[in-house]
Design a protein around this motif. Structure first.
Motif, mmCIF file in Angstrom:
data_model
loop_
_atom_site.group_PDB
_atom_site.id
_atom_site.type_symbol
_atom_site.label_atom_id
_atom_site.label_comp_id
_atom_site.label_asym_id
_atom_site.label_seq_id
_atom_site.Cartn_x
_atom_site.Cartn_y
_atom_site.Cartn_z
ATOM 1 N N GLY A 52 0.774 -1.239 0.000
ATOM 2 C CA GLY A 52 0.000 0.000 0.000
ATOM 3 C C GLY A 52 0.797 1.277 0.000
ATOM 4 O O GLY A 52 0.234 2.355 -0.179
ATOM 5 N N THR A 53 2.114 1.188 0.189
ATOM 6 C CA THR A 53 2.882 2.432 0.295
ATOM 7 C C THR A 53 4.079 2.542 -0.635
ATOM 8 O O THR A 53 4.521 3.657 -0.917
ATOM 9 C CB THR A 53 3.390 2.626 1.747
ATOM 10 O OG1 THR A 53 4.156 1.494 2.124
ATOM 11 C CG2 THR A 53 2.228 2.794 2.714
ATOM 12 N N SER A 54 4.624 1.422 -1.085
ATOM 13 C CA SER A 54 5.873 1.486 -1.841
ATOM 14 C C SER A 54 5.769 0.862 -3.225
ATOM 15 O O SER A 54 5.073 -0.130 -3.430
ATOM 16 C CB SER A 54 6.989 0.764 -1.081
ATOM 17 O OG SER A 54 7.213 1.377 0.163
ATOM 18 N N SER A 55 6.507 1.436 -4.150
ATOM 19 C CA SER A 55 6.625 0.925 -5.509
ATOM 20 C C SER A 55 7.622 -0.238 -5.530
ATOM 21 O O SER A 55 8.469 -0.351 -4.644
ATOM 22 C CB SER A 55 7.123 2.062 -6.409
ATOM 23 O OG SER A 55 7.383 1.610 -7.700
ATOM 24 N N ALA A 56 7.507 -1.081 -6.542
ATOM 25 C CA ALA A 56 8.488 -2.149 -6.764
ATOM 26 C C ALA A 56 8.664 -2.327 -8.262
ATOM 27 O O ALA A 56 7.723 -2.097 -9.038
ATOM 28 C CB ALA A 56 8.031 -3.453 -6.117
ATOM 29 N N ALA A 82 3.577 0.954 -9.289
ATOM 30 C CA ALA A 82 3.270 1.821 -8.153
ATOM 31 C C ALA A 82 2.486 1.066 -7.082
ATOM 32 O O ALA A 82 1.828 0.054 -7.357
ATOM 33 C CB ALA A 82 2.468 3.033 -8.629
ATOM 34 N N ALA A 83 2.553 1.565 -5.859
ATOM 35 C CA ALA A 83 1.817 0.963 -4.750
ATOM 36 C C ALA A 83 0.334 0.867 -5.107
ATOM 37 O O ALA A 83 -0.233 1.780 -5.721
ATOM 38 C CB ALA A 83 1.997 1.806 -3.496
ATOM 39 N N ASP A 84 -0.282 -0.254 -4.746
ATOM 40 C CA ASP A 84 -1.722 -0.489 -4.968
ATOM 41 C C ASP A 84 -2.149 -0.288 -6.421
ATOM 42 O O ASP A 84 -3.218 0.263 -6.692
ATOM 43 C CB ASP A 84 -2.567 0.423 -4.062
ATOM 44 C CG ASP A 84 -2.550 -0.032 -2.618
ATOM 45 O OD1 ASP A 84 -2.285 -1.229 -2.366
ATOM 46 O OD2 ASP A 84 -2.816 0.798 -1.728
ATOM 47 N N SER A 85 -1.308 -0.716 -7.360
ATOM 48 C CA SER A 85 -1.676 -0.582 -8.777
ATOM 49 C C SER A 85 -1.298 -1.846 -9.536
ATOM 50 O O SER A 85 -0.665 -2.742 -8.995
ATOM 51 C CB SER A 85 -1.018 0.650 -9.396
ATOM 52 O OG SER A 85 0.372 0.456 -9.493
ATOM 53 N N THR A 86 -1.706 -1.878 -10.802
ATOM 54 C CA THR A 86 -1.382 -3.020 -11.651
ATOM 55 C C THR A 86 -0.685 -2.551 -12.918
ATOM 56 O O THR A 86 -0.805 -1.393 -13.331
ATOM 57 C CB THR A 86 -2.637 -3.819 -12.051
ATOM 58 O OG1 THR A 86 -3.522 -2.955 -12.752
ATOM 59 C CG2 THR A 86 -3.333 -4.403 -10.846
ATOM 60 N N LEU A 87 0.037 -3.495 -13.532
ATOM 61 C CA LEU A 87 0.717 -3.264 -14.797
ATOM 62 C C LEU A 87 0.357 -4.409 -15.732
ATOM 63 O O LEU A 87 0.512 -5.580 -15.368
ATOM 64 C CB LEU A 87 2.240 -3.241 -14.583
ATOM 65 C CG LEU A 87 3.110 -3.265 -15.842
ATOM 66 C CD1 LEU A 87 3.014 -1.936 -16.575
ATOM 67 C CD2 LEU A 87 4.548 -3.605 -15.480
ATOM 68 N N VAL A 88 -0.138 -4.076 -16.913
ATOM 69 C CA VAL A 88 -0.410 -5.093 -17.926
ATOM 70 C C VAL A 88 0.833 -5.191 -18.802
ATOM 71 O O VAL A 88 1.154 -4.276 -19.547
ATOM 72 C CB VAL A 88 -1.661 -4.743 -18.762
ATOM 73 C CG1 VAL A 88 -1.866 -5.777 -19.853
ATOM 74 C CG2 VAL A 88 -2.886 -4.641 -17.873
#
Length: 125
Positions: A52-56, A82-88
């Motif tokens: 919820g807080t950090s990107s990876a 990004a935190a709490d997001s998705t990447l296709v």
């Protein structure tokens, strides 16, 4: 090793696989064994950041040997999720075939941040 003829297909099976990247080591998402007589049509690869807080960052590669072996050819390289997001990473418009003795591998920059979901079709001639 030969690529199966997908014109004379006898069976197509839909599969969805899910992996939580619990370490920063390369993790096999999908592997097609040598001499399997299968080809996999990869329809989507989605990466979700559950932190919820950090990107990876994510690396997704197509390896030219089964079980994560061989040389890694990048589909995505150090892409920030990004935190709490998705990447296709891959969708139906950019689907690829995974022939015999090939694999898809994911590597995260942080442990326990990223989940990977891959949807594909197992095509049997």
């Amino acid at each position: 090793m030969a690529a199966p003829n997908i014109v004379g297909v006898t069976t197509i099976v839909g599969v969805t696989t899910m992996v939580s990247l619990s370490s920063t080591s390369p993790t096999v998402i999908v592997s097609n064994a040598a001499n399997s007589d299968y080809v996999y049509k990869l329809n989507s690869i989605i990466v979700a950041n559950v932190n919820g807080t950090s990107s990876a960052d994510i690396n997704i590669s197509l390896n030219n040997a089964a079980a994560g072996g061989g040389t890694a050819f990048k589909l995505a390289h150090t892409v920030a999720v990004a935190a709490d997001s998705t990447l296709v990473v891959l969708d139906k418009a950019t689907s690829i075939y995974l022939e015999e003795n090939r694999s898809i591998v994911a590597t995260a920059s942080a442990s326990n941040y990223l989940d990977v979901i891959c949807s594909y079709e197992t095509i049997i001639d």
